[in-house]
Write a protein that holds these residues in place. Structure first.
Motif, PDB file in Angstrom:
ATOM      1  N   SER A  65       0.816  -1.213   0.000  1.00 48.98           N
ATOM      2  CA  SER A  65       0.000   0.000   0.000  1.00 48.98           C
ATOM      3  C   SER A  65       0.851   1.266   0.000  1.00 48.98           C
ATOM      4  CB  SER A  65      -0.971  -0.006   1.182  1.00 48.98           C
ATOM      5  OG  SER A  65      -0.267   0.178   2.392  1.00 48.98           O
ATOM      6  N   PRO A  73       8.674   4.923   2.616  1.00 47.84           N
ATOM      7  CA  PRO A  73       9.298   5.983   3.411  1.00 47.84           C
ATOM      8  C   PRO A  73      10.363   5.405   4.338  1.00 47.84           C
ATOM      9  CG  PRO A  73       7.196   5.384   4.347  1.00 47.84           C
ATOM     10  CD  PRO A  73       7.316   4.614   3.059  1.00 47.84           C
ATOM     11  N   TRP A  83       2.839   7.814  14.111  1.00 45.32           N
ATOM     12  CA  TRP A  83       2.792   6.885  12.981  1.00 45.32           C
ATOM     13  C   TRP A  83       1.362   6.514  12.652  1.00 45.32           C
ATOM     14  CZ3 TRP A  83       5.809   6.371   9.185  1.00 45.32           C
ATOM     15  CH2 TRP A  83       7.201   6.404   9.311  1.00 45.32           C
TER      16      TRP A  83
HETATM   17  C1  HEC Z   1      -2.241   8.059  -2.403  1.00 52.32           C
HETATM   18  C2  HEC Z   1      -0.827   8.247  -2.478  1.00 52.32           C
HETATM   19  C3  HEC Z   1      -0.017   7.881  -1.237  1.00 52.32           C
HETATM   20  C4  HEC Z   1       0.081   6.656  -0.647  1.00 52.32           C
HETATM   21  C5  HEC Z   1      -0.553   5.358  -1.093  1.00 52.32           C
HETATM   22  C6  HEC Z   1       0.945   6.821   0.497  1.00 52.32           C
HETATM   23  N1  HEC Z   1       1.382   8.110   0.560  1.00 52.32           N
HETATM   24 FE1  HEC Z   1       2.721   8.827   1.864  1.00 52.32          FE
HETATM   25  N2  HEC Z   1       2.629  10.652   0.962  1.00 52.32           N
HETATM   26  C7  HEC Z   1       1.791  10.965  -0.081  1.00 52.32           C
HETATM   27  C8  HEC Z   1       1.924  12.381  -0.377  1.00 52.32           C
HETATM   28  C9  HEC Z   1       1.172  13.140  -1.472  1.00 52.32           C
HETATM   29  C10 HEC Z   1       2.887  12.892   0.535  1.00 52.32           C
HETATM   30  C11 HEC Z   1       3.400  14.332   0.669  1.00 52.32           C
HETATM   31  C12 HEC Z   1       2.321  15.248   1.270  1.00 52.32           C
HETATM   32  C13 HEC Z   1       1.973  14.939   2.686  1.00 52.32           C
HETATM   33  O1  HEC Z   1       2.826  14.959   3.572  1.00 52.32           O
HETATM   34  O2  HEC Z   1       0.770  14.685   2.948  1.00 52.32           O
HETATM   35  C14 HEC Z   1       3.302  11.773   1.356  1.00 52.32           C
HETATM   36  C15 HEC Z   1       4.244  11.856   2.354  1.00 52.32           C
HETATM   37  C16 HEC Z   1       4.621  10.819   3.190  1.00 52.32           C
HETATM   38  C17 HEC Z   1       5.587  10.920   4.253  1.00 52.32           C
HETATM   39  C18 HEC Z   1       6.358  12.198   4.635  1.00 52.32           C
HETATM   40  C19 HEC Z   1       5.392  13.185   5.231  1.00 52.32           C
HETATM   41  C20 HEC Z   1       5.603  13.449   6.691  1.00 52.32           C
HETATM   42  O3  HEC Z   1       4.635  13.934   7.326  1.00 52.32           O
HETATM   43  O4  HEC Z   1       6.696  13.202   7.186  1.00 52.32           O
HETATM   44  C21 HEC Z   1       5.646   9.708   4.872  1.00 52.32           C
HETATM   45  C22 HEC Z   1       6.523   9.325   6.052  1.00 52.32           C
HETATM   46  C23 HEC Z   1       4.715   8.844   4.191  1.00 52.32           C
HETATM   47  N3  HEC Z   1       4.113   9.545   3.163  1.00 52.32           N
HETATM   48  C24 HEC Z   1       4.474   7.548   4.550  1.00 52.32           C
HETATM   49  C25 HEC Z   1       3.532   6.731   3.939  1.00 52.32           C
HETATM   50  C26 HEC Z   1       3.143   5.425   4.435  1.00 52.32           C
HETATM   51  C27 HEC Z   1       3.672   4.776   5.704  1.00 52.32           C
HETATM   52  C28 HEC Z   1       2.218   4.934   3.557  1.00 52.32           C
HETATM   53  C29 HEC Z   1       1.441   3.624   3.675  1.00 52.32           C
HETATM   54  C30 HEC Z   1       0.591   3.494   4.821  1.00 52.32           C
HETATM   55  C31 HEC Z   1       2.045   5.943   2.504  1.00 52.32           C
HETATM   56  N4  HEC Z   1       2.850   7.015   2.786  1.00 52.32           N
HETATM   57  C32 HEC Z   1       1.235   5.803   1.399  1.00 52.32           C
HETATM   58  C33 HEC Z   1       0.982  10.122  -0.780  1.00 52.32           C
HETATM   59  C34 HEC Z   1       0.798   8.788  -0.481  1.00 52.32           C
END
Ligand code: HEC
Length: 121
Positions: A65, A73, A83
């Motif tokens: 996912s 990340p 988290w």
């Molecule tokens: C639908 C697309 C999408 C998926 C799937 C996704 N992300 Fe993200 N993620 C983003 C976007 C867009 C950003 C940058 C904007 C933000 O911080 O919201 C981001 C940023 C992040 C960051 C840095 C932001 C911070 O606050 O430090 C982390 C860590 C992260 N994602 C972890 C995850 C994890 C863990 C999962 C699975 C559970 C995941 N992402 C799944 C779109 C996604």
């Protein structure tokens, strides 16, 4: 004689067109609506095409996912609550952008996996 029928034919043509329009409208209304109701209260065990098969571990769910939009990340140190909030926020991203998403029961296994692998503070 032939010309006398011309206006009539036009009316018939209009009627036929309207009848077909009605038929198409009715058929269109009969198309079943996609059952997309992520906020339904009974959605606890509801599985649709965008959820994962049951029985997957937190690790597999995390790999599948969380790699849909960005690379996995780095598991830097955060509190368990941070988290959990982040995974919930990402899951909302997944639902809104039409990606595969986690069901409510799958959130905690993913958070637990991250916590077990995160680097020390
Ligand atoms: C639908 C697309 C999408 C998926 C799937 C996704 N992300 Fe993200 N993620 C983003 C976007 C867009 C950003 C940058 C904007 C933000 O911080 O919201 C981001 C940023 C992040 C960051 C840095 C932001 C911070 O606050 O430090 C982390 C860590 C992260 N994602 C972890 C995850 C994890 C863990 C999962 C699975 C559970 C995941 N992402 C799944 C779109 C996604």
């Amino acid at each position: 004689m032939k010309n006398q029928f011309k206006p009539m034919n036009n009316i018939v043509a209009i009627i036929v067109t309207l009848v077909f329009a009605v038929i198409f409208f009715v058929l269109f209304m009969l198309i079943p609506e996609p059952k997309d109701n992520p906020s339904s209260p009974s959605g606890q065990s509801a599985r649709d095409a965008r959820t994962y098969p049951s029985g997957m571990t937190g690790e597999i769910l995390f790999d599948k996912s969380c790699s849909q939009c960005h690379t996995l990340p780095p598991l830097t140190h955060r509190t368990p609550e941070d988290w959990r909030i982040l995974v919930l926020k990402m899951n909302r991203n997944m639902q809104q952008s039409g990606k595969n998403y986690l069901t409510p029961e799958e959130i905690q296994p993913v958070v637990d996996y991250i916590l077990s692998r995160q680097k020390p503070a």
